[in-house]
Design a protein around this motif. Structure first.
Motif, PDB file in Angstrom:
ATOM      1  N   HIS A 117       0.810  -1.225   0.000  1.00  0.00           N
ATOM      2  CA  HIS A 117       0.000   0.000   0.000  1.00  0.00           C
ATOM      3  C   HIS A 117       0.841   1.271   0.000  1.00  0.00           C
ATOM      4  CE1 HIS A 117      -3.674   2.402   1.014  1.00  0.00           C
ATOM      5  NE2 HIS A 117      -4.218   1.435   0.290  1.00  0.00           N
ATOM      6  N   GLY A 118       2.052   1.185  -0.515  1.00  0.00           N
ATOM      7  CA  GLY A 118       2.891   2.371  -0.627  1.00  0.00           C
ATOM      8  C   GLY A 118       3.241   3.008   0.698  1.00  0.00           C
ATOM      9  N   TRP A 119       3.500   2.206   1.715  1.00  0.00           N
ATOM     10  CA  TRP A 119       3.706   2.733   3.067  1.00  0.00           C
ATOM     11  C   TRP A 119       4.956   3.606   3.161  1.00  0.00           C
ATOM     12  CZ3 TRP A 119       8.230   1.735   5.672  1.00  0.00           C
ATOM     13  CH2 TRP A 119       9.028   0.715   5.163  1.00  0.00           C
ATOM     14  N   ALA A 120       5.932   3.416   2.242  1.00  0.00           N
ATOM     15  CA  ALA A 120       7.210   4.124   2.354  1.00  0.00           C
ATOM     16  C   ALA A 120       7.258   5.422   1.556  1.00  0.00           C
ATOM     17  CB  ALA A 120       8.349   3.207   1.905  1.00  0.00           C
ATOM     18  N   GLN A 121       6.117   5.871   1.018  1.00  0.00           N
ATOM     19  CA  GLN A 121       6.128   7.082   0.207  1.00  0.00           C
ATOM     20  C   GLN A 121       6.600   8.294   1.015  1.00  0.00           C
ATOM     21  OE1 GLN A 121       5.289   7.583  -3.200  1.00  0.00           O
ATOM     22  NE2 GLN A 121       6.184   9.580  -2.741  1.00  0.00           N
ATOM     23  N   LEU A 122       6.096   8.427   2.233  1.00  0.00           N
ATOM     24  CA  LEU A 122       6.485   9.568   3.070  1.00  0.00           C
ATOM     25  C   LEU A 122       7.960   9.488   3.445  1.00  0.00           C
ATOM     26  CD1 LEU A 122       4.931  12.017   4.184  1.00  0.00           C
ATOM     27  CD2 LEU A 122       4.778  10.810   6.358  1.00  0.00           C
ATOM     28  N   VAL A 123       8.454   8.281   3.696  1.00  0.00           N
ATOM     29  CA  VAL A 123       9.871   8.095   3.998  1.00  0.00           C
ATOM     30  C   VAL A 123      10.725   8.488   2.804  1.00  0.00           C
ATOM     31  CG1 VAL A 123      11.636   6.427   4.658  1.00  0.00           C
ATOM     32  CG2 VAL A 123       9.334   6.246   5.627  1.00  0.00           C
ATOM     33  N   ALA A 124      10.290   8.096   1.612  1.00  0.00           N
ATOM     34  CA  ALA A 124      11.024   8.445   0.397  1.00  0.00           C
ATOM     35  C   ALA A 124      11.072   9.961   0.208  1.00  0.00           C
ATOM     36  CB  ALA A 124      10.375   7.782  -0.815  1.00  0.00           C
ATOM     37  N   ASP A 125       9.962  10.640   0.499  1.00  0.00           N
ATOM     38  CA  ASP A 125       9.946  12.107   0.395  1.00  0.00           C
ATOM     39  C   ASP A 125      10.918  12.734   1.380  1.00  0.00           C
ATOM     40  OD1 ASP A 125       8.078  12.026  -1.588  1.00  0.00           O
ATOM     41  OD2 ASP A 125       6.363  12.377  -0.275  1.00  0.00           O
ATOM     42  N   GLY A 126      10.971  12.180   2.597  1.00  0.00           N
ATOM     43  CA  GLY A 126      11.902  12.710   3.593  1.00  0.00           C
ATOM     44  C   GLY A 126      13.348  12.543   3.167  1.00  0.00           C
ATOM     45  N   VAL A 127      13.691  11.372   2.637  1.00  0.00           N
ATOM     46  CA  VAL A 127      15.055  11.132   2.150  1.00  0.00           C
ATOM     47  C   VAL A 127      15.387  12.087   1.010  1.00  0.00           C
ATOM     48  CG1 VAL A 127      16.567   9.450   1.039  1.00  0.00           C
ATOM     49  CG2 VAL A 127      15.049   8.724   2.895  1.00  0.00           C
ATOM     50  N   LYS A 128      14.419  12.330   0.142  1.00  0.00           N
ATOM     51  CA  LYS A 128      14.627  13.244  -0.983  1.00  0.00           C
ATOM     52  C   LYS A 128      14.954  14.654  -0.490  1.00  0.00           C
ATOM     53  CE  LYS A 128      11.011  14.890  -2.886  1.00  0.00           C
ATOM     54  NZ  LYS A 128       9.731  15.003  -3.624  1.00  0.00           N
ATOM     55  N   PHE A 129      14.211  15.141   0.503  1.00  0.00           N
ATOM     56  CA  PHE A 129      14.451  16.489   1.011  1.00  0.00           C
ATOM     57  C   PHE A 129      15.819  16.601   1.691  1.00  0.00           C
ATOM     58  CE2 PHE A 129       9.668  16.919   1.135  1.00  0.00           C
ATOM     59  CZ  PHE A 129       9.618  17.865   0.117  1.00  0.00           C
ATOM     60  N   VAL A 130      16.213  15.562   2.424  1.00  0.00           N
ATOM     61  CA  VAL A 130      17.507  15.586   3.110  1.00  0.00           C
ATOM     62  C   VAL A 130      18.649  15.666   2.100  1.00  0.00           C
ATOM     63  CG1 VAL A 130      19.073  14.222   4.526  1.00  0.00           C
ATOM     64  CG2 VAL A 130      16.672  14.405   5.161  1.00  0.00           C
ATOM     65  N   GLN A 131      18.504  15.005   0.967  1.00  0.00           N
ATOM     66  CA  GLN A 131      19.564  14.965  -0.036  1.00  0.00           C
ATOM     67  C   GLN A 131      19.673  16.259  -0.833  1.00  0.00           C
ATOM     68  OE1 GLN A 131      18.452  11.480  -2.267  1.00  0.00           O
ATOM     69  NE2 GLN A 131      19.778  10.139  -1.056  1.00  0.00           N
ATOM     70  N   LYS A 132      18.614  17.053  -0.868  1.00  0.00           N
ATOM     71  CA  LYS A 132      18.645  18.278  -1.671  1.00  0.00           C
ATOM     72  C   LYS A 132      19.383  19.395  -0.948  1.00  0.00           C
ATOM     73  CE  LYS A 132      14.619  17.636  -4.631  1.00  0.00           C
ATOM     74  NZ  LYS A 132      13.341  18.213  -5.109  1.00  0.00           N
ATOM     75  N   GLU A 133      19.995  20.271  -1.723  1.00  0.00           N
ATOM     76  CA  GLU A 133      20.763  21.381  -1.170  1.00  0.00           C
ATOM     77  C   GLU A 133      19.859  22.585  -0.934  1.00  0.00           C
ATOM     78  OE1 GLU A 133      24.740  24.081  -2.247  1.00  0.00           O
ATOM     79  OE2 GLU A 133      23.904  22.653  -3.692  1.00  0.00           O
ATOM     80  N   SER A 134      20.073  23.277   0.188  1.00  0.00           N
ATOM     81  CA  SER A 134      19.355  24.517   0.489  1.00  0.00           C
ATOM     82  C   SER A 134      20.225  25.699   0.055  1.00  0.00           C
ATOM     83  CB  SER A 134      19.028  24.612   1.978  1.00  0.00           C
ATOM     84  OG  SER A 134      18.124  23.597   2.363  1.00  0.00           O
ATOM     85  N   ILE A 135      19.725  26.491  -0.864  1.00  0.00           N
ATOM     86  CA  ILE A 135      20.483  27.601  -1.429  1.00  0.00           C
ATOM     87  C   ILE A 135      19.806  28.919  -1.081  1.00  0.00           C
ATOM     88  CG2 ILE A 135      21.302  28.664  -3.568  1.00  0.00           C
ATOM     89  CD1 ILE A 135      21.354  25.880  -4.805  1.00  0.00           C
ATOM     90  N   THR A 136      20.595  29.900  -0.694  1.00  0.00           N
ATOM     91  CA  THR A 136      20.088  31.242  -0.432  1.00  0.00           C
ATOM     92  C   THR A 136      20.393  32.135  -1.635  1.00  0.00           C
ATOM     93  OG1 THR A 136      20.475  30.996   1.945  1.00  0.00           O
ATOM     94  CG2 THR A 136      20.162  33.239   1.109  1.00  0.00           C
TER      95      THR A 136
END
Length: 322
Positions: free
Chosen positions: A49-68
């Protein structure tokens, strides 16, 4: 238990709820929208039932760079996600869940002015999005920020009037006192106020159909255009935390809070079930209704909701006097 230990335990419970409930609402939105719109990803990612979708989104955000951005006001730009998120944690301190197995009402701290305290905290949370729009140095973000300000000014009045109507009927501004004073016939008398409060809450959170400040087809992502990584994730978490606070406040004011069978022991469970139900309505509104134009957003506030809220206050005044 000493007073200090009691305060620490209550704060810990509120923090755990703050870290858990918004994520559960986010997961519910993934699943509800997947069913309603026939989306494949949220129903299949990670297995059952796609239980890991939210986890995948969290991993995606952690890997992205925050730029000012170079043109941004650095302090305002970097502080905005925290300003958007933290007020909802503060608001949850004053919202009661109900009796917990006969050990009193589960709440961070019962304030005599709890209703106004929570409404004020919700308004401060909206300012975080406004700061993001004005501090990004981006014309699309600036326009989105102006739309946020317009919605905040337009919908704050009907929201406060609808909430004040319930406080008048209960004779107190304490959220615990309002829930204790609830009577089933309030559902009929306060129905217009419930509609006004819920719709105004959607607008303050910039949830569809009131997401004109974000309007991806017009403004890319509005005030959030220049944000990425964990900063963007904090704005998303603030949105879901805002849904939890709105649903909890709607539950306490208009749905009787923890009223239900065996409420002395299971009141907290009834409150959580009602919060889940109201949160689902927020998600359903996103799927069911198209985005309103900016002029339609303001017309709805001033020509429909404000008169309806004033009529609700008048009706409540007559009921209280009689």
């Amino acid at each position: 238990m000493s007073e200090v230990a009691d305060v620490l335990v209550r704060c810990l419970v509120v923090v755990l709820a703050f870290l858990t409930l918004p994520l559960l609402v986010g997961q519910m939105e993934h699943k509800a929208m997947a069913h309603m719109q026939g989306r494949v990803g949220p129903m299949a990612a990670g297995g059952f039932h796609g239980w890991a979708q939210l986890v995948a989104d969290g991993v995606k955000f952690v890997q992205k760079e925050s730029i000012t951005p170079v043109a941004a006001d650095r302090r305002v730009f970097e502080l905005a996600p925290a300003v958007a998120l933290v007020p909802y944690l503060v608001a949850m301190l004053a919202i009661p869940l109900g009796p917990f197995f006969g050990h009193g009402v589960l709440i961070g701290h019962d304030l005599d002015l709890g209703l106004f305290f929570v409404l004020a905290a919700m308004s401060v949370g909206v300012l975080g999005t406004l700061m993001g729009g004005l501090g990004s140095g981006n014309k699309y973000s600036y326009i989105g920020g102006m739309r946020v300000a317009a919605q905040l000014m337009s919908y704050e009045l009907p929201m406060v009037l609808a909430a004040a109507s319930v406080a008048m009927l209960a004779g107190t501004l304490s959220l615990v006192g309002i829930a204790d004073a609830f009577e089933p016939w309030w559902l009929l008398v306060q129905l217009p106020g419930l509609v006004v409060f819920f719709v105004a809450g959607l607008a303050e959170l910039q949830r569809p159909p009131f997401d004109a400040p974000l309007a991806d087809a017009e403004l890319v992502m509005g005030p959030l255009t220049e944000y990425g990584g964990m900063r963007f994730a904090m704005f998303l978490l603030a949105e879901y935390a805002g849904i939890v606070v709105l649903a909890a406040l709607t539950t306490v004011l208009f749905l009787g809070g923890w009223a239900g069978p065996w409420s002395d022991h299971l009141g907290w469970a009834w409150t959580l079930l009602k919060i889940a139900g109201v949160s689902f309505l927020v998600i359903w509104a996103r799927v069911a209704y198209p985005r309103l134009r900016e002029d339609q957003v303001n017309v709805l506030a001033w020509k429909v909701l404000v008169p309806l809220a004033l009529a609700q206050v008048t009706l409540t005044t007559l009921v209280v006097v009689w």
